[in-house]
Structure formats: C-alpha cells, structure tokens
Design a protein around this motif. Sequence first.
Motif, PDB file in Angstrom:
ATOM      1  N   LYS A   2     108.768  41.163  64.556  1.00  0.00           N
ATOM      2  CA  LYS A   2     107.776  41.782  65.414  1.00  0.00           C
ATOM      3  C   LYS A   2     107.928  43.296  65.372  1.00  0.00           C
ATOM      4  N   GLN A  31     103.295  56.800  68.249  1.00  0.00           N
ATOM      5  CA  GLN A  31     102.906  58.064  68.883  1.00  0.00           C
ATOM      6  C   GLN A  31     103.240  58.150  70.357  1.00  0.00           C
ATOM      7  N   SER A  32     103.007  57.074  71.082  1.00  0.00           N
ATOM      8  CA  SER A  32     103.250  57.125  72.520  1.00  0.00           C
ATOM      9  C   SER A  32     103.855  55.808  72.984  1.00  0.00           C
ATOM     10  N   PHE A  34     105.317  53.327  76.474  1.00  0.00           N
ATOM     11  CA  PHE A  34     105.067  53.015  77.877  1.00  0.00           C
ATOM     12  C   PHE A  34     105.943  51.851  78.328  1.00  0.00           C
ATOM     13  N   TYR A  36     105.490  48.800  81.208  1.00  0.00           N
ATOM     14  CA  TYR A  36     104.588  48.132  82.131  1.00  0.00           C
ATOM     15  C   TYR A  36     105.373  47.101  82.921  1.00  0.00           C
ATOM     16  N   LEU A  87     107.468  45.010  80.407  1.00  0.00           N
ATOM     17  CA  LEU A  87     106.967  45.026  79.036  1.00  0.00           C
ATOM     18  C   LEU A  87     106.999  46.445  78.496  1.00  0.00           C
ATOM     19  N   ARG A  91     102.276  52.721  71.001  1.00  0.00           N
ATOM     20  CA  ARG A  91     100.983  52.985  70.387  1.00  0.00           C
ATOM     21  C   ARG A  91     101.189  53.745  69.083  1.00  0.00           C
ATOM     22  N   VAL A  93      99.644  55.800  65.603  1.00  0.00           N
ATOM     23  CA  VAL A  93      98.657  56.869  65.416  1.00  0.00           C
ATOM     24  C   VAL A  93      97.263  56.307  65.146  1.00  0.00           C
ATOM     25  N   THR A  94      97.197  55.044  64.724  1.00  0.00           N
ATOM     26  CA  THR A  94      95.907  54.389  64.500  1.00  0.00           C
ATOM     27  C   THR A  94      95.274  53.928  65.809  1.00  0.00           C
ATOM     28  N   ASP A  95      95.974  54.109  66.918  1.00  0.00           N
ATOM     29  CA  ASP A  95      95.526  53.669  68.241  1.00  0.00           C
ATOM     30  C   ASP A  95      95.869  52.214  68.529  1.00  0.00           C
ATOM     31  N   LYS A  96      96.476  51.539  67.579  1.00  0.00           N
ATOM     32  CA  LYS A  96      96.931  50.166  67.820  1.00  0.00           C
ATOM     33  C   LYS A  96      98.011  50.205  68.898  1.00  0.00           C
ATOM     34  N   LEU A  97      97.889  49.349  69.921  1.00  0.00           N
ATOM     35  CA  LEU A  97      98.830  49.335  71.042  1.00  0.00           C
ATOM     36  C   LEU A  97      99.526  47.982  71.064  1.00  0.00           C
ATOM     37  N   ILE A  98     100.817  47.997  70.775  1.00  0.00           N
ATOM     38  CA  ILE A  98     101.591  46.759  70.616  1.00  0.00           C
ATOM     39  C   ILE A  98     102.589  46.626  71.763  1.00  0.00           C
ATOM     40  N   PHE A  99     102.697  45.408  72.282  1.00  0.00           N
ATOM     41  CA  PHE A  99     103.620  45.119  73.377  1.00  0.00           C
ATOM     42  C   PHE A  99     104.781  44.282  72.889  1.00  0.00           C
ATOM     43  N   GLY A 100     105.921  44.470  73.546  1.00  0.00           N
ATOM     44  CA  GLY A 100     107.033  43.570  73.353  1.00  0.00           C
ATOM     45  C   GLY A 100     106.783  42.280  74.121  1.00  0.00           C
TER      46      GLY A 100
END
Lengths: 109, 112
Positions: A2, A31-32, A34, A36, A87, A91, A93-100
């Motif tokens: 993953k 890039q960024s 977080f 949650y 969680l 994110r 650079v393509t804006d894809k935002l992936i969570f654990g």
Amino acid sequence: RKEVEQDPGPFNVPEGATVAFNCTYSNSASQSFFWYRQDCRKEPKLLMSVYSSGNEDGRFTAQLNRASQYISLLIRDSKLSDSATYLCAVRLVTDKLIFGTGTRLQVFP
Amino acid sequence: NAGVTQTPKFQVLKTGQSMTLQCAQDMNHNSMYWYRQDPGMGLRLIYYSASEGTTDKGEVPNGYNVSRLNKREFSLRLESAAPSQTSVYFCASSFDRDTEAFFGQGTRLTVV
C-alpha cells in the motif's frame, strides 16, 4: 504494498497515557499530509494537518519526516473521548489523496 | 452549512442492478473524491477529480464510473452491482492540494 501504511492496532491505553502513532508513505512526490479522526460508522474528520516543521494543537503533536517518509501523531494525557480510529492521509502532487487503513485507539479508565 | 452532501444515505441493490451515488459540495472546492470503506481496509480511493472536467482512477476503480458534472457535483455509478461492492461510500472535497478534505456522511450500500 500500500502507498500509505499504518499499524491497525488496537492500542489500548489508560487515561492520562501518552500514545504515538506512525504512518509511512512510499511516494516521494507526496505534497501534503493530514491526520483524521473517525468515530464508529461516521465520516472522517480532520484532526490536524502536518507541516514540515511539526505542529502542535493542544494535546496533539504531529511530525513529518520526509527523509524517512513517515508522519507521526502524539497524543498526550489521553482522554476517554480520544477513543476512535486515527487515519493518516497523504496527498500527491497529482491531487490523489490516499489514506492509511487507520489505527484504532481505545482509552480505558 | 451543508458542506458535502451525499444521496442516498442507505441503499439495497440486487446483483446486476445499476445505480448512481450523488455528491454535491457548496464550498467552491476544486477537488472531489470517492472512497469506499470496508472493515479493516481503511478508506480506498475509487476515483478523483482534481478540477471540473477531469477525472482520474484511484486505487480501486474497477466496476465504477464517475462524472464531474460541474464544479459542485461528482457522481459515482455502478453499472452492474456485485456483492463485492457492498460497502460504505464516502465522497470528499477540498479546495486545493494543500488543504484538507471534507467528507460527506456516507452512503451505506448493500448488494444482495
């Protein structure tokens, strides 16, 4: 493998304890970052963003280590109300935002 | 303060039926996302849209299609539902790549 990995736990800690979670990511073009919080069967809600220099919000401290590609969350003086799933999110650079997959925390009296 | 609104909240489908999950946001956000959440699997990205007019595959796109109808709306379509698509579906939106995503309340879908 993953793209974002977390220890699923559960972490069972007494009230007042300090607990730390780590989250590793595989894509260096991230890039960024977080953290949650998700309560049972509810939508995830932002706990805090993670900045390069590290940041603190009350009892919560988040850190980013770009060299080792991980982020961490430290919770001090745990409260019963902190029981939830935490969680991490990354994110690209393509804006894809992936969570654990999330780490479950249970605080007991 | 509507934020991100998903409809319906609950749905039961028979295998092979089709349906569209709707998502709308009123925060003038550019990016929108669809996730599914299964026990022990966390949130898995199905599709996302970085801006109006663009869509991209996420981690688990097979069996789904999406439409970014306009800046506000991002729908998820199941053309032929399968029991493996039983899940909780979340829509999310964010202003840009540096800001957090806000989530809708989720759609609980059961395929029998």
